[in-house]
Design a protein around this motif. Structure first.
Motif, PDB file in Angstrom:
ATOM      1  N   LEU A 172      13.981 -17.950 -24.141  1.00  0.00           N
ATOM      2  CA  LEU A 172      14.810 -16.836 -24.597  1.00  0.00           C
ATOM      3  C   LEU A 172      14.321 -16.524 -26.007  1.00  0.00           C
ATOM      4  O   LEU A 172      14.461 -17.356 -26.895  1.00  0.00           O
ATOM      5  N   ALA A 173      13.750 -15.353 -26.178  1.00  0.00           N
ATOM      6  CA  ALA A 173      12.960 -15.063 -27.382  1.00  0.00           C
ATOM      7  C   ALA A 173      11.948 -16.207 -27.501  1.00  0.00           C
ATOM      8  O   ALA A 173      11.232 -16.450 -26.545  1.00  0.00           O
ATOM      9  N   GLN A 174      11.949 -16.955 -28.595  1.00  0.00           N
ATOM     10  CA  GLN A 174      10.973 -18.051 -28.668  1.00  0.00           C
ATOM     11  C   GLN A 174      11.639 -19.421 -28.546  1.00  0.00           C
ATOM     12  O   GLN A 174      11.045 -20.422 -28.931  1.00  0.00           O
ATOM     13  N   ALA A 175      12.834 -19.451 -28.013  1.00  0.00           N
ATOM     14  CA  ALA A 175      13.549 -20.724 -27.912  1.00  0.00           C
ATOM     15  C   ALA A 175      13.699 -21.121 -26.449  1.00  0.00           C
ATOM     16  O   ALA A 175      13.780 -20.262 -25.579  1.00  0.00           O
ATOM     17  N   PRO A 176      13.742 -22.425 -26.175  1.00  0.00           N
ATOM     18  CA  PRO A 176      14.006 -22.832 -24.798  1.00  0.00           C
ATOM     19  C   PRO A 176      15.463 -22.549 -24.454  1.00  0.00           C
ATOM     20  O   PRO A 176      16.341 -22.730 -25.290  1.00  0.00           O
ATOM     21  N   GLY A 177      15.710 -22.092 -23.247  1.00  0.00           N
ATOM     22  CA  GLY A 177      17.085 -21.770 -22.876  1.00  0.00           C
ATOM     23  C   GLY A 177      17.249 -21.727 -21.379  1.00  0.00           C
ATOM     24  O   GLY A 177      16.280 -21.853 -20.621  1.00  0.00           O
ATOM     25  N   LEU A 178      18.475 -21.551 -20.964  1.00  0.00           N
ATOM     26  CA  LEU A 178      18.812 -21.566 -19.540  1.00  0.00           C
ATOM     27  C   LEU A 178      19.845 -20.467 -19.339  1.00  0.00           C
ATOM     28  O   LEU A 178      20.712 -20.266 -20.200  1.00  0.00           O
ATOM     29  N   ASN A 217      22.408 -25.922 -29.563  1.00  0.00           N
ATOM     30  CA  ASN A 217      23.123 -25.520 -30.778  1.00  0.00           C
ATOM     31  C   ASN A 217      22.182 -25.144 -31.914  1.00  0.00           C
ATOM     32  O   ASN A 217      22.409 -24.174 -32.621  1.00  0.00           O
ATOM     33  N   SER A 218      21.122 -25.939 -32.082  1.00  0.00           N
ATOM     34  CA  SER A 218      20.255 -25.718 -33.242  1.00  0.00           C
ATOM     35  C   SER A 218      19.564 -24.365 -33.182  1.00  0.00           C
ATOM     36  O   SER A 218      19.252 -23.776 -34.203  1.00  0.00           O
ATOM     37  N   TYR A 219      19.330 -23.860 -31.965  1.00  0.00           N
ATOM     38  CA  TYR A 219      18.663 -22.564 -31.806  1.00  0.00           C
ATOM     39  C   TYR A 219      19.663 -21.413 -31.714  1.00  0.00           C
ATOM     40  O   TYR A 219      19.265 -20.262 -31.607  1.00  0.00           O
ATOM     41  N   SER A 220      20.963 -21.725 -31.654  1.00  0.00           N
ATOM     42  CA  SER A 220      21.898 -20.674 -31.276  1.00  0.00           C
ATOM     43  C   SER A 220      21.966 -19.556 -32.323  1.00  0.00           C
ATOM     44  O   SER A 220      22.074 -18.391 -31.977  1.00  0.00           O
ATOM     45  N   GLU A 221      21.868 -19.918 -33.606  1.00  0.00           N
ATOM     46  CA  GLU A 221      21.931 -18.859 -34.613  1.00  0.00           C
ATOM     47  C   GLU A 221      20.678 -17.983 -34.541  1.00  0.00           C
ATOM     48  O   GLU A 221      20.758 -16.759 -34.628  1.00  0.00           O
ATOM     49  N   TYR A 222      19.528 -18.634 -34.340  1.00  0.00           N
ATOM     50  CA  TYR A 222      18.288 -17.865 -34.194  1.00  0.00           C
ATOM     51  C   TYR A 222      18.405 -16.879 -33.027  1.00  0.00           C
ATOM     52  O   TYR A 222      18.114 -15.686 -33.159  1.00  0.00           O
ATOM     53  N   LEU A 223      18.840 -17.368 -31.872  1.00  0.00           N
ATOM     54  CA  LEU A 223      18.914 -16.497 -30.696  1.00  0.00           C
ATOM     55  C   LEU A 223      19.941 -15.388 -30.914  1.00  0.00           C
ATOM     56  O   LEU A 223      19.702 -14.234 -30.558  1.00  0.00           O
ATOM     57  N   TRP A 224      21.055 -15.759 -31.518  1.00  0.00           N
ATOM     58  CA  TRP A 224      22.103 -14.771 -31.773  1.00  0.00           C
ATOM     59  C   TRP A 224      21.570 -13.630 -32.648  1.00  0.00           C
ATOM     60  O   TRP A 224      21.726 -12.457 -32.345  1.00  0.00           O
ATOM     61  N   ILE A 281      10.497  -7.173 -32.969  1.00  0.00           N
ATOM     62  CA  ILE A 281      11.495  -7.648 -33.931  1.00  0.00           C
ATOM     63  C   ILE A 281      11.184  -9.069 -34.392  1.00  0.00           C
ATOM     64  O   ILE A 281      11.912  -9.634 -35.198  1.00  0.00           O
ATOM     65  N   ASP A 282      10.104  -9.650 -33.858  1.00  0.00           N
ATOM     66  CA  ASP A 282       9.756 -11.022 -34.249  1.00  0.00           C
ATOM     67  C   ASP A 282       9.033 -11.025 -35.585  1.00  0.00           C
ATOM     68  O   ASP A 282       7.837 -11.312 -35.661  1.00  0.00           O
ATOM     69  N   LYS A 283       9.761 -10.665 -36.615  1.00  0.00           N
ATOM     70  CA  LYS A 283       9.168 -10.656 -37.950  1.00  0.00           C
ATOM     71  C   LYS A 283      10.255 -11.045 -38.937  1.00  0.00           C
ATOM     72  O   LYS A 283      11.421 -11.153 -38.563  1.00  0.00           O
ATOM     73  N   GLY A 284       9.861 -11.245 -40.193  1.00  0.00           N
ATOM     74  CA  GLY A 284      10.837 -11.652 -41.203  1.00  0.00           C
ATOM     75  C   GLY A 284      11.536 -12.929 -40.773  1.00  0.00           C
ATOM     76  O   GLY A 284      10.897 -13.903 -40.389  1.00  0.00           O
ATOM     77  N   GLN A 285      12.860 -12.911 -40.799  1.00  0.00           N
ATOM     78  CA  GLN A 285      13.656 -14.091 -40.441  1.00  0.00           C
ATOM     79  C   GLN A 285      13.425 -14.543 -39.003  1.00  0.00           C
ATOM     80  O   GLN A 285      13.684 -15.685 -38.664  1.00  0.00           O
ATOM     81  N   ILE A 292      10.520 -14.394 -37.283  1.00  0.00           N
ATOM     82  CA  ILE A 292       9.121 -14.559 -36.908  1.00  0.00           C
ATOM     83  C   ILE A 292       8.901 -15.866 -36.153  1.00  0.00           C
ATOM     84  O   ILE A 292       8.026 -15.967 -35.308  1.00  0.00           O
ATOM     85  N   ASP A 293       9.735 -16.849 -36.432  1.00  0.00           N
ATOM     86  CA  ASP A 293       9.616 -18.151 -35.806  1.00  0.00           C
ATOM     87  C   ASP A 293      11.041 -18.681 -35.660  1.00  0.00           C
ATOM     88  O   ASP A 293      11.857 -18.439 -36.538  1.00  0.00           O
ATOM     89  N   PRO A 294      11.355 -19.385 -34.578  1.00  0.00           N
ATOM     90  CA  PRO A 294      12.723 -19.894 -34.475  1.00  0.00           C
ATOM     91  C   PRO A 294      13.011 -20.886 -35.600  1.00  0.00           C
ATOM     92  O   PRO A 294      12.130 -21.632 -36.014  1.00  0.00           O
TER      93      PRO A 294
END
Lengths: 95, 207, 1002
Positions: free
Chosen positions: B160-166, B182-189, C604-608, C610-612
């Motif tokens: 999901l985007a660049q994070a593993p997800g289900l 949890n650790s990826y949840s803010e990134y994905l959000w 949109i994969d840029k700035g904040q 760009i990487d998880p």
């Protein structure tokens, strides 16, 4: 960008997988029984063929299962996918 | 114990709270969280007799095929791999917070030939629906989500985007439910909201 | 002055009701909605648009499509500026501002045009030959080269636009919407296949809007709009105009760029500028058409020299006359048809110069009847131009000889060239399809397919409208069937009556030319200013492989990617080297088919984003203390907690002291945790760790070291026995995923007889560490039901219990040498527990410490960090850790490698300590170690510093290092050169603080 048929999850995008290199590498057993040369062969030497390559992939973002793939390294065509422990499929040599 | 429960907080809840509760009719995507969802990872050989018994003992739905889930009012049961399933408590089913109890019941049937691992605390459970739900998921994951390829009852572990997800599709609307570490949840959000915002689309949360 | 002096009547796809104004090189012009920038410029009589890449020669609009080599623009100014879009592909919008791309200070007065006169000194590969030698001078002229190189200018700031990216899937992708593409989409769509029809043009099937033929008994224009309506109504068909299929990769993975807002005035643009389609198609229909072939003759690049097909497009699609007094040079009959239609429609054709002896088609007679002069067996010797071409010189030729005594001058304001066709095989070739040379068309055609794709129509050498309609229709039907589309009700292909297909056209790779004229430049590749002479030079210097010729001369590089210029080059090189064109072959066609903006790939994969970024449940607390974060993999870990005015150094020193004198608190939630269950867990542990696990009792913990199969240290961590069949493994933060997959790989692939189930539970538990002599007293105040006395809760053990009712699992393990409790708790309670600790710890001056302090603390004890003290080339013995390698248990991963002759050497690099002679000097991490105080290169390097700090607990600096034969060098003074100094340090054991280990119980 390959489309890899995971034996469990079906065809999935390359970006979901991790590559494991050449398959069917036999681990010497017991390891102490072989000399340095044979052990180095097991550790380091790989075929890197032009044509059909029997290799391992793991569905990293999916079911995390390892499996075997026969892939033509020239065309990237995937000729067979089979489970760990299954024997090498007989393939018509394609180039 | 009631005091203790009041101390619980999830990252996803605080993220969702940032979202204005806009009019549902204007929203392209509607998000909701099921915090502290009961999640049990089951590992056993598919023919392990204890597995079926254990599942029956907790009134789980029947075993599903790969990339599918089965459901009843209390549970969803997802097939994740040849020897791996995920049992997820449904909203309102009173399963949440009781992972240990249910894990114990199933485990008692396995005779040590399998594992039941509590995942409830490790993952956020986020659902999305609304007219742009599919469009948003088409941007987030590399799967074909056309109704002919992915429908209600389908699930997938993926990126999901660049994070593993289900995630799975729970109705034809479609509504999707995502489990994300949890650790990826803010990134994905942030990723999901940025994707919507960059296209001028509005998001809101279920109230 | 009349506006748009070259605008005539007609124009099938412009809207004369909507007038648009635009600026070019500072001057205002008018055009119409539906115009391209090129057609609008031509309508205003502007044909000279730019200067060439290398020689800065005047260049004009040459084509009407993606093959355009000359009319490169600097589109818009300021942040939205785009370097090098082709004027032919820019859809005109109101208030557009464009400038010529490659001239300074102005198009008509350009400083670098002197390069044209200097050209005898600027041959192919000039830069490499001249400027890279002598190397010492490169720096002094690099800036001149850099300024002269390139064409357009990118804006130095951030791209103000956003871009959208999505994953898409279809049964049939049809690339190109000409007659063949349109019918392919129609047939596949009617079969029920999921179809995408993509074309880079903003109008689909543009050509049919002005074609003269009738299709199914209707004018082509009517048939086109009916067909587009039918396709639009099919729910399974997606029409994508303004969408370039630019990359074709393995397994039918294609990239497409859809232009969403580029055709709106900048102020009116909303949302993403472009969309990247990452498409997986079951079948691809390549209806990519053909280009008209340019002709190679002296000064063939003057503004006003243009493809005949382009003139037709400008006239009938846009209602624009490219010129008013035209000459056509050709080797084929189709050019006569174009000429006739142009002549009838207000573009006066003054003469036709035919390279051939005879022309055969019906249109040559019609042209004669219309009084147009036809010069057979004639070649072009030169062109002359002011702002546009004004005169050409022709002469008869025979058998390769030019009869220069019969030279003749023809005046004209446009010279239309037509050298036959180049089937557009770019995408076919990108996808690994094999090409073959076709002697009838003198072109390369698709041969063996590389993937599930079907070229059709002109792209595979099928010409003529009737033939293309049928060919495309069949390709669409076949593709739909191959993709498994449910029904076959595609109906009959559209019918069209046309005159016979393509006439043969003999090859003229370069036009016959007088020896005396060969000093004049004959351009093969307009884009990169490659001439016939450059190709000849490459052959003389031995670059005969066409791939070598390409790199030596820059032929077909950059945006052209061989699609337009190469075919003539292949032919010329074949003639020069006595090979057939098939033998010479083609260069590799590469993505992108035409240029796309870089931002498209980022989306949109840029700035904040760009990487998880992975955050612990305590992240926000750390951030609220202004803690900077250290990246460990994707994790952000609190690095240190500065109090007001504190520097990094001061904060770390304070944290390091507190954790040894009072109590420190640390967020270790990122540590990898793996749950291991099953009857064979102990066997697995015995095989993956170097030490023995058979006897570890429930509730006890053990440190373990993992090796790779090559015997090199891979990871370390503490594993705890929960019950006989259930263990809890920890790994380093960075290696958590790697170790998890490593265990799975051995279990799945090698030890299939073992029954062990691994589950990553890293995030099921937050991990809070209380560390220091006061840790026990503090924890005792909080814990409900665990006796913390050393006798009841010994080092390297674990207990489950509660803190104020919260379920916790506490480990007595230590990475600092101090008394230390690692408290595992559910993440949703982590902040609560952390705050309880902070409140209760206030009286002990509890001090949060970050990863930097942790590193100092563990280094004082000589504890390694895998990845810092190791780089994948250290055995346990190298690290002085032979004590953890069991010699009595059975096989484990890496064991056999430890006795290989190289790994068993005694003089490998060993982990040692270094104490700088001046105790205040801190050695640089990564600094190289030598044994000479006054080094003059070359100096053998003996190793390097791996960790280095100032320790307030020791009152001095210290370091860990890897040093060749280090254990035999104890007490030696060695040297670390750094910048302009050399720092002396003494070799010691790699343990500095509490060497006896007395502090562990507090």
């Amino acid at each position: 960008m390959l489309l890899i048929p995971c034996p469990f999850c079906g065809p999935r995008d390359h970006s979901e997988f991790s590559y494991g290199g050449e398959g069917h590498i036999q681990r010497p057993h017991p390891p102490e029984a072989v000399d340095d040369h044979a052990w180095a062969d097991y550790l380091f030497m790989r075929k890197n063929p032009k044509g059909i390559h029997y290799e391992m992939w793991m569905h990293l973002y999916g079911c995390r299962r390892w499996f075997n793939v026969a892939r033509n390294t020239v065309t990237n065509q995937i000729l067979a996918v089979y489970l760990v422990g299954e024997s090498v499929p007989i393939l018509k040599e394609e180039s | 114990m009631a005091d203790i429960l009041a101390q619980r907080q999830t990252i996803m809840s605080s993220l969702l709270a940032e979202l204005p509760a806009a009019s549902l009719s204007l929203a392209a995507v509607i998000f909701a969280e099921q915090p502290h969802r009961c999640l049990l990872q089951l590992r056993a050989k598919a023919d392990c007799p204890g597995l079926a018994k254990g599942l029956a003992d907790v009134h789980a739905p029947p075993l599903p095929d790969y990339n599918r889930f089965t459901e009843n009012p209390d549970w969803r049961l997802l097939r994740l791999g040849p020897d791996e399933w995920l049992l997820a408590g449904n909203a309102g089913s009173n399963r949440d917070g009781k992972a240990k109890e249910y894990a114990g019941i199933i485990h008692s049937h396995l005779s040590g030939r399998g594992a039941v691992v509590d995942w409830s605390e490790s993952r956020a459970s986020l659902s999305l629906s609304g007219p742009e739900a599919r469009g948003l998921m088409m941007r987030a994951c590399p799967l074909d989500l056309h109704p002919s390829a992915f429908a209600s009852g389908h699930c997938a572990q993926t990126r999901l985007a660049q994070a593993p997800g289900l995630f799975w599709q729970s109705d034809a609307a479609p509504r999707y439910e995502i489990l994300i570490l949890n650790s990826y949840s803010e990134y994905l959000w942030r990723w999901l909201l940025t994707s919507l915002a960059s296209r001028g689309l509005e998001a809101t949360r279920e109230t | 002055m009349k506006t748009q002096p070259y605008r005539l009547d007609g124009g099938s796809l412009i809207d004369r009701e909507r007038s648009l104004s635009f600026q070019f090189n500072g001057k205002s012009y008018q055009g119409y909605a539906g115009d391209s920038l090129a057609s609008a410029l031509l309508a205003n009589g502007v044909i000279w648009t730019s200067r060439s890449f290398k020689y800065h020669r005047p260049r004009g609009i040459y084509s009407a499509g993606a093959e355009e080599p000359n009319a490169l623009m600097q589109l818009e100014r300021g942040a939205h500026t785009q370097p090098n879009p082709q004027a032919t592909l820019i859809e005109l919008y109101d208030r557009l501002v464009a400038d010529s791309a490659n001239c300074w200070p102005a198009l008509k007065f350009d400083i670098s045009s002197i390069n044209d006169y200097l050209s005898p000194f600027l041959p192919a590969a000039f830069y490499y030959k001249t400027f890279m030698w002598p190397r010492a001078l490169w720096h002094s002229y690099e800036w001149i080269i850099r300024k002269a190189a390139g064409i357009g200018k990118a804006h130095p700031g951030a791209d103000p636009d956003s871009y959208d990216k999505l994953h898409a899937f279809c049964d049939v992708l049809v690339a190109g919407s000409g007659a063949a593409g349109l019918t392919a989409a129609l047939a596949a769509g009617r079969c029920g296949a999921r179809v995408i029809l993509a074309d880079l043009d903003w109008q689909l099937a543009a050509h049919l809007s002005y074609a003269e033929e009738e299709i199914d008994g209707k004018p082509a224009k009517i048939w086109r709009s009916e067909t587009l309506s039918e396709l639009q109504a099919l729910p399974n068909v997606t029409l994508l105009p303004r969408t370039t299929v630019f990359g074709y990769y393995d397994h039918n993975y294609l990239l497409m760029a859809e232009r969403l807002t580029d055709h709106f005035p900048i102020m009116d643009r909303k949302g993403p500028r472009q969309r990247l389609w990452r498409l997986r198609a079951k079948e691809v229909v390549l209806a990519t058409g053909a280009f008209e072939r340019p002709l190679v003759f002296p000064n063939n690049d003057r503004p006003g020299i243009m493809l005949a097909s382009a003139a037709e497009i400008y006239r009938f699609r846009y209602g624009v006359a490219a010129g008013k007094n035209a000459v056509i040079v050709t080797n084929n009959d189709e050019a006569y048809q174009r000429a006739y239609r142009l002549h009838q429609s207000g573009v006066n054709i003054r003469a036709i110069v035919d390279l051939r002896e005879i022309s055969s088609g019906p249109f040559s007679n019609r042209m004669r009847q219309a009084g147009v002069e036809i010069f057979s067996s004639c070649t072009v010797l030169d062109s002359k131009a002011g702002d546009r071409v004004r005169e050409i010189e022709i002469a008869p030729h025979s058998g390769g000889e030019v009869m220069h005594t019969q030279r003749k001058r023809l005046s004209c304001d446009i010279l239309l060239v037509s050298g036959g066709y180049i089937p557009n095989v770019h995408l076919f070739s990108q996808s690994q399809g094999k090409l073959r040379f076709d002697a009838r068309l003198n072109a390369f055609l698709p041969d063996q397919p590389g993937q599930a794709h079907r070229p059709c129509g002109a792209a595979r050498g099928v010409f003529g409208l009737a033939e293309c309609l049928i060919d495309g229709f069949q390709a669409g039907q076949e593709a739909a069937a191959a993709a498994g589309a449910a029904h076959a009700g595609s109906g009959a292909p559209p019918k069209c009556e046309t005159e016979a297909g393509l006439s043969p056209h003999p090859a003229f790779w370069q036009l016959p030319c007088l020896k005396s004229e060969r000093r004049k430049k004959r351009f093969v590749d307009f884009h990169n200013d490659v001439t016939v002479d450059d190709l000849a030079l490459a052959q003389r210097e031995g670059y005969q492989s066409i791939e070598h010729t390409k790199r030596y001369t820059t032929l077909g590089l950059a945006p052209d990617q061989g699609k337009f210029s190469s075919i003539n080059a292949y032919g010329i090189v074949a003639d020069m080297t006595g090979r057939s064109v098939g033998e010479v072959g083609t260069t590799t066609f590469r993505p992108a088919y035409s240029p796309v903006p870089m931002g498209l790939f980022g989306g949109i994969d840029k700035g904040q984003l760009i990487d998880p970024i992975r955050k612990t449940p305590l992240h926000d607390w750390h951030a609220a203390q202004s803690a900077p974060f250290e990246n460990v993999g994707a994790w952000h870990r609190a690095w240190y907690y500065p109090k007001s005015q504190e520097t990094f150094y001061q904060a770390v020193q304070r944290e390091v002291v507190s954790a040894r004198l009072g109590v420190g608190i640390f967020d270790a939630s990122t540590l990898g945790k793996i749950d291991l269950q099953g009857p064979d867990v102990r066997t697995l542990l015995n095989r993956v760790y170097t030490n023995a696990w058979t006897k570890l009792a429930p509730g006890r913990c053990r440190y373990g070291l993992m090796l790779g199969e090559d015997g090199m240290v891979m990871d370390d961590g503490v594993t705890t026995c929960l019950s006989d069949h259930h263990f809890h493994m920890t790994t380093t933060t960075g290696a958590a995923a790697r170790i998890f997959h490593w265990l799975e790989r051995w279990l799945q692939c090698e030890w299939t007889d073992l029954e062990v189930y691994c589950s990553s539970v890293t995030e099921q538990w937050a991990n809070i560490i209380l560390n220091g002599p006061m840790a026990r007293r503090l924890l005792a105040e909080l814990v409900d039901d665990i006796d913390l006395a050393a006798g009841d809760f010994p080092f390297m053990s674990m207990q489950d219990g509660h803190i104020r009712g919260l379920p916790v699992r506490i480990f007595r393990i230590s990475f600092t040498g101090e008394l230390s409790f690692e408290i595992n708790v559910a993440p949703s309670y982590a902040l609560t527990l952390w705050q309880w600790c902070m409140e209760a710890g206030e009286k002990y001056q509890i001090t949060p410490y970050g990863t930097e302090a942790l590193h100092v603390l563990r280094a004082e004890k000589g504890f390694i960090i895998v990845g810092q003290e190791t780089d994948g080339a250290q055995t346990p013995g190298d690290l002085g850790m032979d004590w953890i390698v069991s010699t009595t248990k059975g096989d484990f991963i890496g064991k056999r490698s430890l006795s290989r002759s190289d790994t068993a050497r005694s003089d490998r690099k060993h982990l040692v300590g270094l104490l700088p002679v001046i105790p205040s000097r801190v050695l640089p991490e990564g600094g190289q170690i030598i044994d000479i105080a006054d080094p003059r290169p070359p100096v053998p390097m003996l190793g390097h510093v791996t960790s280095s700090y100032f320790s307030p607990n020791l009152g001095r600096s210290f370091a860990l290092a890897l040093l060749a034969n280090g254990r035999a060098r104890m007490g030696q003074t060695l040297y670390i050169p750094w910048e302009d100094q050399v720092i002396a340090a003494v070799v010691t054991e790699p343990r500095f603080f509490d060497v006896e280990g007395r502090r562990i119980d507090g």
